[in-house]
Motif scaffolding. Structure first.
Motif, short mmCIF file in Angstrom:
data_model
loop_
_atom_site.label_atom_id
_atom_site.label_comp_id
_atom_site.label_asym_id
_atom_site.label_seq_id
_atom_site.Cartn_x
_atom_site.Cartn_y
_atom_site.Cartn_z
N ILE A 115 96.59 25.12 26.85
CA ILE A 115 95.14 25.28 26.90
C ILE A 115 94.75 26.14 28.10
CG2 ILE A 115 92.96 24.05 27.25
CD1 ILE A 115 94.11 21.74 25.66
N LYS A 116 93.90 27.13 27.87
CA LYS A 116 93.51 28.08 28.92
C LYS A 116 92.34 27.50 29.72
CE LYS A 116 95.31 32.10 26.48
NZ LYS A 116 95.03 33.43 25.88
N VAL A 117 92.69 26.79 30.74
CA VAL A 117 91.69 26.10 31.57
C VAL A 117 90.88 27.11 32.36
CG1 VAL A 117 91.38 24.38 33.39
CG2 VAL A 117 93.26 24.13 31.74
N GLN A 118 89.57 26.88 32.42
CA GLN A 118 88.68 27.72 33.21
C GLN A 118 88.36 27.05 34.55
OE1 GLN A 118 87.89 30.97 32.19
NE2 GLN A 118 89.55 30.32 30.83
N SER A 119 87.68 27.77 35.41
CA SER A 119 87.41 27.30 36.77
C SER A 119 86.53 26.05 36.79
CB SER A 119 86.73 28.41 37.57
OG SER A 119 87.54 29.56 37.64
N ASN A 120 86.57 25.34 37.92
CA ASN A 120 85.70 24.20 38.20
C ASN A 120 85.89 23.06 37.21
OD1 ASN A 120 84.48 25.77 40.33
ND2 ASN A 120 83.26 26.80 38.77
N LYS A 121 87.14 22.65 37.08
CA LYS A 121 87.47 21.56 36.16
C LYS A 121 88.33 20.52 36.85
CE LYS A 121 85.63 23.64 32.54
NZ LYS A 121 85.10 24.79 33.31
N THR A 122 88.09 19.28 36.52
CA THR A 122 89.01 18.19 36.80
C THR A 122 89.48 17.64 35.47
OG1 THR A 122 87.96 17.57 38.89
CG2 THR A 122 89.31 15.88 37.79
N ILE A 123 90.79 17.62 35.26
CA ILE A 123 91.37 17.02 34.06
C ILE A 123 92.22 15.86 34.54
CG2 ILE A 123 92.75 17.39 31.99
CD1 ILE A 123 92.17 20.39 32.27
N ILE A 124 91.84 14.65 34.16
CA ILE A 124 92.46 13.46 34.72
C ILE A 124 92.76 12.45 33.62
CG2 ILE A 124 90.20 12.44 35.27
CD1 ILE A 124 91.54 11.20 37.77
N GLY A 125 93.94 11.86 33.67
CA GLY A 125 94.28 10.83 32.71
C GLY A 125 93.58 9.53 33.02
N SER A 126 93.23 8.79 31.98
CA SER A 126 92.60 7.49 32.13
C SER A 126 93.69 6.44 32.30
CB SER A 126 91.74 7.16 30.91
OG SER A 126 91.18 5.88 31.02
N GLY A 127 93.88 5.98 33.53
CA GLY A 127 94.98 5.07 33.80
C GLY A 127 96.29 5.73 33.42
N THR A 128 97.11 4.98 32.67
CA THR A 128 98.39 5.54 32.21
C THR A 128 98.34 5.96 30.75
OG1 THR A 128 99.16 3.29 31.70
CG2 THR A 128 99.71 4.18 33.87
N SER A 129 97.14 6.03 30.18
CA SER A 129 97.03 6.36 28.75
C SER A 129 96.84 7.84 28.48
CB SER A 129 95.87 5.57 28.12
OG SER A 129 94.63 5.97 28.69
N GLY A 130 96.53 8.62 29.51
CA GLY A 130 96.29 10.04 29.29
C GLY A 130 97.58 10.82 29.19
N GLN A 131 97.88 11.38 28.01
CA GLN A 131 99.13 12.10 27.80
C GLN A 131 98.87 13.40 27.04
OE1 GLN A 131 102.56 9.87 26.51
NE2 GLN A 131 101.58 7.91 26.99
N ILE A 132 99.63 14.42 27.41
CA ILE A 132 99.63 15.70 26.70
C ILE A 132 101.04 15.86 26.14
CG2 ILE A 132 99.23 18.17 26.88
CD1 ILE A 132 96.76 16.44 27.52
N VAL A 133 101.15 15.90 24.84
CA VAL A 133 102.45 15.87 24.18
C VAL A 133 102.71 17.21 23.50
CG1 VAL A 133 103.90 14.66 22.50
CG2 VAL A 133 102.14 13.39 23.77
N GLY A 134 103.84 17.84 23.86
CA GLY A 134 104.25 19.06 23.17
C GLY A 134 103.58 20.32 23.64
N GLY A 135 102.98 20.32 24.81
CA GLY A 135 102.32 21.52 25.33
C GLY A 135 101.80 21.27 26.73
N GLY A 136 100.86 22.10 27.17
CA GLY A 136 100.38 21.94 28.54
C GLY A 136 99.15 22.77 28.81
N PHE A 137 99.07 23.32 30.03
CA PHE A 137 97.89 24.03 30.48
C PHE A 137 98.28 25.38 31.09
CE2 PHE A 137 96.96 19.48 30.96
CZ PHE A 137 95.83 19.38 30.15
N PHE A 138 97.36 26.35 30.94
CA PHE A 138 97.55 27.69 31.51
C PHE A 138 96.32 28.04 32.32
CE2 PHE A 138 96.87 32.29 31.41
CZ PHE A 138 98.10 32.75 31.89
N LEU A 139 96.54 28.48 33.56
CA LEU A 139 95.46 28.93 34.44
C LEU A 139 95.70 30.40 34.74
CD1 LEU A 139 95.58 25.80 34.78
CD2 LEU A 139 94.81 26.13 37.13
N GLY A 140 94.82 31.26 34.24
CA GLY A 140 95.01 32.69 34.34
C GLY A 140 94.44 33.30 35.60
N GLN A 141 94.47 34.62 35.65
CA GLN A 141 94.07 35.39 36.81
C GLN A 141 92.65 35.02 37.24
OE1 GLN A 141 96.07 37.67 38.49
NE2 GLN A 141 94.44 37.64 40.02
N GLY A 142 92.50 34.64 38.50
CA GLY A 142 91.18 34.36 39.06
C GLY A 142 90.65 32.96 38.80
#
Length: 683
Positions: A115-142
């Motif tokens: 996922i192409k995350v944009q600026s000014n974000k907090t991505i946080i798991g809820s306790g131990t239930s927050g999971q991203i399976v089979g992929g991740g995050f991309f932070l591009g130039q700037g």
């Protein structure tokens, strides 16, 4: 108290505070009391925001640079909870700030999606239930000001150990800045767990578990040597390489990490920490267990080791190089854990925490009491609202004061902790609490005079007090009352954990009394983004007090003359006194007319050890070239007065009359050294 007798801008830990986004975004103060811009309204709702939603980064991610003031993610934006890929992508890629709580296991589709995350974000798991399976995050130039916390990111593995075909990372950053990756469990991906590439900088990676992977953490992919990053308290286990591999990084600070190669498994480490290219790496108090080639460097790189421990390791263990030495504490504050404690510390503390991202970590919603002179609030005076706070209240009470001038005295007694007094106007000048008692003013009941402490317009005796976005003043007329004692306090504190944010405290003599409940008790005060105005001993007392990123304005005496003393500490022995840091001292007074301070041995107590340190502060020409002086028969040279790297027309070189801290001494006189286990946060 008797009146007669660089490339980077450092962001200190105590700045890593949970302030509302609007306040933080306002930036540095405009120096000059009435030239300050308006301050955004801080709503009472801020008080009920969970602590994890206002958290800020440490390390290099906390440094002010590239137009970004530290890393606070989506703080101040809407908090949203997501359980689907569509919702996660919707908010993560939005242009506005969000705090995104991941409350389920979200499977990426297709596999390897980032996922192409944009600026000014907090991505946080809820306790131990927050999971991203089979992929991740991309932070591009700037892309900047992003926090990724408390998630499990896992299982993009495609069956090929040294996978050259599938670039499926947990978190990939290409040219991003001000990123905080904290308390995640990242494992079993197709390419790497974390990639920091193409000049990504001001990055902090902390308290993560990185495991079950060929390539743990790669840094570089650039010919430039500009990136700055901090890696601390990460548990890297069962990974073969890039633990991390750090290429062409200007400043790489690695400390308190635990690298573990577990015996008897199929995964064998080829190397541990690697300083490549022209990297300048400082490696401190880390623990290496069973690693092959635990620490290596290129011939062109620099690597300095301090305090690391090695158990069952073999092969290369290197240090050296010709790069310039550097001290992380010239950029940010930090505290090292003992290397021997690191394995146990990280086994229990790294990875997702049940307390983060959940309502369980939220404090009870604050009670809000409103004050308005026109009767539109619950109370017409601030003191009436304080009186309404129940004794020994267990949680935060916010007294929201509407704009106006409140001519009254206010006392917050010791049995009413957790009180916030907050102006609700657009500026700190809109809400003013003012009175005009002086030390020599007679009490109405005929029982004598108020004395210095009793003259305070606002007196705070309760712990965990906060004031923000208002003015507190004492407008005693010295000229009209030359027949009585002139000390006239605007604000007196005699409590611990007092947080003053975005306030103006003004008076003449003895404006701001920072005291403790008793000589043997600790009383810490943190003031930031504020102004203090006065002339004689106008910042004084025995508290452990920090004045940070504020303006100290020097004021002429009642008769138009220029003469005064900024501080008069009465610090108890073995305690910290007054620290003024990253601030400005100015005012419309004559050149070389004010001292920075003098030692106040209250009551002639020779056991006291007064302390003032003024560091990294701009001093106007009003400051004397010999800035310290004696008081009441006590020599300042017998106490603790010093400067460090001050600038401006009032600064001067080291001499017997102007002691300067060494770099080593300054490293022990940081904001965090003053505040200890307390990190002030808006609540």
């Amino acid at each position: 108290m008797s009146p007669r007798t660089p490339r980077h801008r450092r962001s200190r830990k105590a700045l890593a505070l949970g302030l509302p986004l609007a306040v933080t975004a306002a930036g540095a103060l405009t120096y000059g009391l009435f030239g300050a811009g308006t301050q955004p309204k801080a709503s009472a709702a801020t008080a009920s925001v969970p602590a994890w939603a206002t958290a800020t980064a440490d390390g290099f991610a906390s440094v002010d640079a590239l137009g970004q003031k530290g890393t606070y993610g989506g703080r101040g934006g809407q908090i949203v909870t997501v359980k689907t890929l569509a919702d996660l992508e919707k908010y993560a890629t939005a242009s506005e700030p969000y705090i995104i709580v991941v409350a389920a296991a979200i499977t990426m589709d297709p596999v390897g999606k980032e996922i192409k995350v944009q600026s000014n974000k907090t991505i946080i798991g809820s306790g131990t239930s927050g999971q991203i399976v089979g992929g991740g995050f991309f932070l591009g130039q700037g892309v900047h000001n992003v926090i990724i916390r408390n998630l499990t990111i896992r299982d993009a593995y495609q069956g090929e150990w040294n996978d050259k075909e599938h670039d499926y990372d947990g978190i990939q950053m290409d040219g991003a800045h001000h990123v905080w990756i904290d308390h995640n469990d990242i494992r079993h991906m197709a390419d790497g767990l974390i990639d920091s590439r193409k000049d990504t900088t001001y990055l902090t990676v902390s308290w993560n578990k990185l495991s079950q992977e060929n390539k743990a953490f790669g840094i570089g992919w650039t010919d430039n040597v500009t990136a700055d990053l901090t890696l601390h308290h990460n548990w890297i286990r069962e990974t073969e390489q890039r633990n991390p591999s750090t290429d062409n990084v200007a400043h790489a600070h690695l400390y308190n990490n635990f690298l573990e190669d577990v015996a008897g498994t199929d995964i064998k480490s080829s190397y541990g920490n690697y300083s490549r290219g022209k990297t300048n790496m400082l490696l401190e108090n880390s623990y290496f267990q069973g690693m092959n080639n635990p620490v290596i460097r290129d011939s062109t790189a620099t690597l300095v080791q301090r305090g690391n421990l090695f158990s069952g390791t073999s092969g290369r263990n290197e240090s050296g190089g010709t790069g310039a030495s550097w001290d992380p504490k010239s950029y940010y504050g930090y505290t090292l854990d003992k290397a021997a404690d690191v394995p146990a510390l990280l086994k229990s503390g790294a990875g997702p925490r049940s307390s983060l991202g959940t309502s369980a970590n939220s404090t009870k919603a604050a009670t809000t009491l409103t004050v308005a002179q026109d009767g539109s609030g619950q109370y017409r005076t601030v003191q009436a609202a304080v009186d309404a706070v129940p004794a020994n209240n267990p949680s935060r009470v916010v007294i929201a004061v509407k704009p106006g001038t409140y001519r009254e005295t206010v006392k917050v007694p010791a049995n009413k902790p957790h009180v916030t007094v907050q102006g609700t106007g657009g500026s700190r000048k809109d809400t003013v609490i003012v009175y005009n008692n002086a030390a020599g003013t007679k009490k109405p009941d005929g029982s004598g005079t108020y004395g210095t402490g009793g003259s305070a317009t606002v007196a705070v005796e309760a712990d965990d007090f906060q004031a923000r976005n208002l003015s507190i003043a004492n407008d005693f007329d010295e000229g009209a009352h030359q027949d009585i004692a002139q000390q006239a306090v605007a604000l007196r504190t005699s409590a611990d954990k007092v947080f003053l944010d975005g306030v103006i405290v003004s008076g003449d003599q003895d404006t701001l009394l920072l005291d403790t409940a008793a000589k043997e008790k600790l009383g810490r005060v943190y003031m930031t983004n504020s102004y203090v105005v006065g002339n004689v001993d106008f910042i004084f007392g025995r508290a452990t007090a920090v004045i940070d990123r504020s303006v100290i304005t020097l004021k002429k005496r009642w008769d138009g003359t220029s003469a005064g003393f900024v501080t008069a500490p009465s610090t108890a022995a073995n305690r910290k006194g007054i620290l003024i840091t990253d601030s400005t001292v100015n005012g419309g007074v004559s050149d070389r007319s004010f001292y920075l301070g003098r030692p106040w041995h209250a009551g002639g107590d020779a056991s006291l050890d007064p302390q003032t340190t003024v560091r990294n502060t701009t001093l106007s020409a009003a400051i004397k070239s010999t800035p310290w002086t004696d008081m009441s028969g006590f020599s300042w040279k017998d106490d603790r007065f010093a400067e460090y790297k001050n600038t401006g027309a009032g600064a001067g070189a080291a001499s017997g009359d102007r002691p300067q801290l060494t770099d080593a001494q300054a490293a022990q006189q940081e904001v965090a050294d003053w505040l200890g286990d307390w990190t002030p946060a808006a609540s």
